[in-house]
Design an enzyme around this catalytic site. Structure first.
Site, PDB file in Angstrom:
ATOM      1  N   GLY A 265       0.762  -1.235   0.000  1.00 52.82           N
ATOM      2  CA  GLY A 265       0.000   0.000   0.000  1.00 52.82           C
ATOM      3  C   GLY A 265       0.790   1.282   0.000  1.00 52.82           C
TER       4      GLY A 265
ATOM      5  N   PRO B 278       4.668  -5.145  -1.085  1.00 51.35           N
ATOM      6  CA  PRO B 278       4.638  -3.968  -1.954  1.00 51.35           C
ATOM      7  C   PRO B 278       4.442  -4.366  -3.407  1.00 51.35           C
ATOM      8  CG  PRO B 278       6.897  -4.480  -1.357  1.00 51.35           C
ATOM      9  CD  PRO B 278       6.019  -5.415  -0.569  1.00 51.35           C
TER      10      PRO B 278
ATOM     11  N   ARG C   4      -6.210   3.671 -15.728  1.00 52.69           N
ATOM     12  CA  ARG C   4      -6.194   4.368 -14.441  1.00 52.69           C
ATOM     13  C   ARG C   4      -6.762   5.794 -14.507  1.00 52.69           C
ATOM     14  NH1 ARG C   4      -2.307   5.736 -11.925  1.00 52.69           N
ATOM     15  NH2 ARG C   4      -3.061   5.300  -9.813  1.00 52.69           N
TER      16      ARG C   4
ATOM     17  N   CYS D  13     -13.929   5.214 -28.702  1.00 53.30           N
ATOM     18  CA  CYS D  13     -15.157   5.981 -28.935  1.00 53.30           C
ATOM     19  C   CYS D  13     -15.916   6.222 -27.635  1.00 53.30           C
ATOM     20  CB  CYS D  13     -16.032   5.247 -29.953  1.00 53.30           C
ATOM     21  SG  CYS D  13     -17.314   6.280 -30.661  1.00 53.30           S
ATOM     22  N   GLU D  14     -15.271   6.917 -26.709  1.00 52.38           N
ATOM     23  CA  GLU D  14     -15.863   7.311 -25.434  1.00 52.38           C
ATOM     24  C   GLU D  14     -15.202   8.592 -24.962  1.00 52.38           C
ATOM     25  OE1 GLU D  14     -16.442   4.908 -22.086  1.00 52.38           O
ATOM     26  OE2 GLU D  14     -16.896   3.079 -23.182  1.00 52.38           O
TER      27      GLU D  14
END
Length: 421
Positions: A239, A276, A314, A346-347
């Site tokens: 994290g 990690p 992301r 196409c977005e």
């Protein structure tokens, strides 16, 4: 620190010009630096000395077998969350005794495969899973080592979609129920309790949430030992975040993280496991793309790239920031202007950055997305029937394609027509 630097005006991965890789494999592509992977893994192993420890790389962040073998050969363990990840770790030559199996929904087939192939421990997420593991272990005539994942109800101060340690999250057993869960585990003949597991989220940029969770784990360890449980390992998850922008305040360093572990848990004499992913792989990789068009719009201009949201999801999924830099270095004082950096899917969601200040680029120019090694290639898809992009590993002045780009024919051939068509 990474090993992606400009040399003679061209961005290099270690000693390989990205333009040379692009000429060989085409764009877009992912490229990883062996030197950066090695350095980031070593930061953890050095920081945790002299505590007994095992650094298990979180495969979910970057699962290419060549990367896993690179880290495995350095002594890394592996944290897996699926059968596919387990089999990738084994294919990379990592022995079962260095593989930790996490995840909330382990299937009977996954449990059986890991028990037959070798496993360091299962990080158990619920009482039903605990019973299932015991039953399968008994059917195989073995005993399964487990750590129970406790949910400490600690706010990780991270994105809601990657927070895992609050009471409303699906992960782990509430810490208030831990004593009863450990008592049941001790009564199940197919299990051997070896430790405690905790993981509160991803991309944490401060140590306070970790410390709050680890202090709860320390208290629980002493309580469980007083009740007769042999707690020899503490799995602290992963994290620890990375800086995605050069202007951001830097997250804590591994040495600071390790010092906090020693301060809060070192007195317990347990082996420390950490998992990690992002901090090892994130800044070890770039996504390289080519500008298709520069489009002048109404009130804003667009850089249209050949990489898209299916290649790097992301920004669309998490509103995540990635620095985007030209592969050919801009001259000092060269003009810049704001662009929306977008892909061809196409977005409207296929947007990497809005009004990002960029050098003036033209069709055919290359750009690189920094910090794309973690949760880049592993989350890619073939949305819009776009083939998965290749992955390249660099070591010094050498590079190798470690995953080929499939042809359109190969991609389409996976579809099968039923007999009535």
């Amino acid at each position: 620190m990474d090993h992606f630097l400009y040399k003679a005006g061209i961005l290099h991965a270690e000693d390989v010009a990205l333009t040379d890789i692009a000429a060989r494999v085409g764009t877009p592509f992912y490229v990883y630096s062996t030197a950066t992977l090695t350095r980031h893994f070593s930061l953890f192993t050095e920081a945790l000395a002299p505590l007994p420890h095992l650094v298990c790389f979180a495969i979910k962040s970057l699962s290419n077998v060549a990367v896993l073998k690179t880290l495995g050969d350095l002594g890394a363990g592996m944290d897996v969350v699926s059968m596919g990840e387990y089999l990738r770790a084994r294919a990379a030559g990592v022995p079962g005794e260095r593989i930790v199996f996490s995840g909330v929904g382990k299937t009977p087939a996954e449990i059986r495969t890991a028990l037959e192939g070798g496993i360091r421990q299962f990080n158990v997420e619920s009482e039903p899973e605990m019973r299932a593991i015991s039953e399968i272990a008994l059917s195989l005539g073995t005993v399964a080592p487990i750590a129970i994942r406790v949910n400490p109800d600690v706010d990780a101060h991270t994105h809601a979609k990657i927070a895992t340690g609050k009471s409303e999250n699906k992960f782990g057993i509430p810490i208030a129920k831990a004593i009863a869960a450990y008592a049941e585990a001790a009564s199940l003949p197919g299990l051997k309790v070896v430790g405690i597991d905790v993981h509160i989220g991803s991309q944490l940029t401060e140590l306070a949430p970790f410390e709050a969770a680890f202090r709860k784990v320390a208290e629980l360890t002493e309580t469980l030992r007083a009740a007769g449980h042999q707690i020899t390992r503490l799995d602290l998850g992963g994290g620890l975040g990375i800086p995605y922008t050069r202007s951001n305040e830097a997250p804590p360093l591994p040495v600071e993280y390790a010092a906090m572990i020693k301060r809060t848990l070192g007195h317990l004499g347990c082996e420390i496991e950490i998992e990690p992913g992002r901090l090892i792989s994130g800044n070890s990789g770039l996504l390289v793309s080519e500008v298709i068009y520069v489009k002048n719009g109404e009130g804003r201009d667009f850089l249209i790239l050949d990489a898209a949201m299916n290649d790097l999801v992301r920004p669309s999924m998490y509103d995540a920031h990635h620095d985007i830099i030209p592969v050919t270095e801009a001259a000092p004082g060269a003009p810049t202007q704001p662009f929306d950096v977008v892909g061809p899917v196409c977005e409207t969601g296929d947007t990497f950055a809005k009004q990002r200040e960029m050098p003036l680029l033209a069709s055919g120019d290359l750009v690189a997305f920094r910090s794309a090694g973690a949760y880049g290639a592993v989350m890619a898809s073939e949305y819009n029937s776009r083939p998965l992009v290749p992955e390249v590993l660099v070591r010094g002045d050498q590079f190798a394609v470690i995953r080929e780009r499939p042809t359109y024919e190969e991609m389409i051939a996976r579809d099968k027509l039923p007999q009535w068509l």
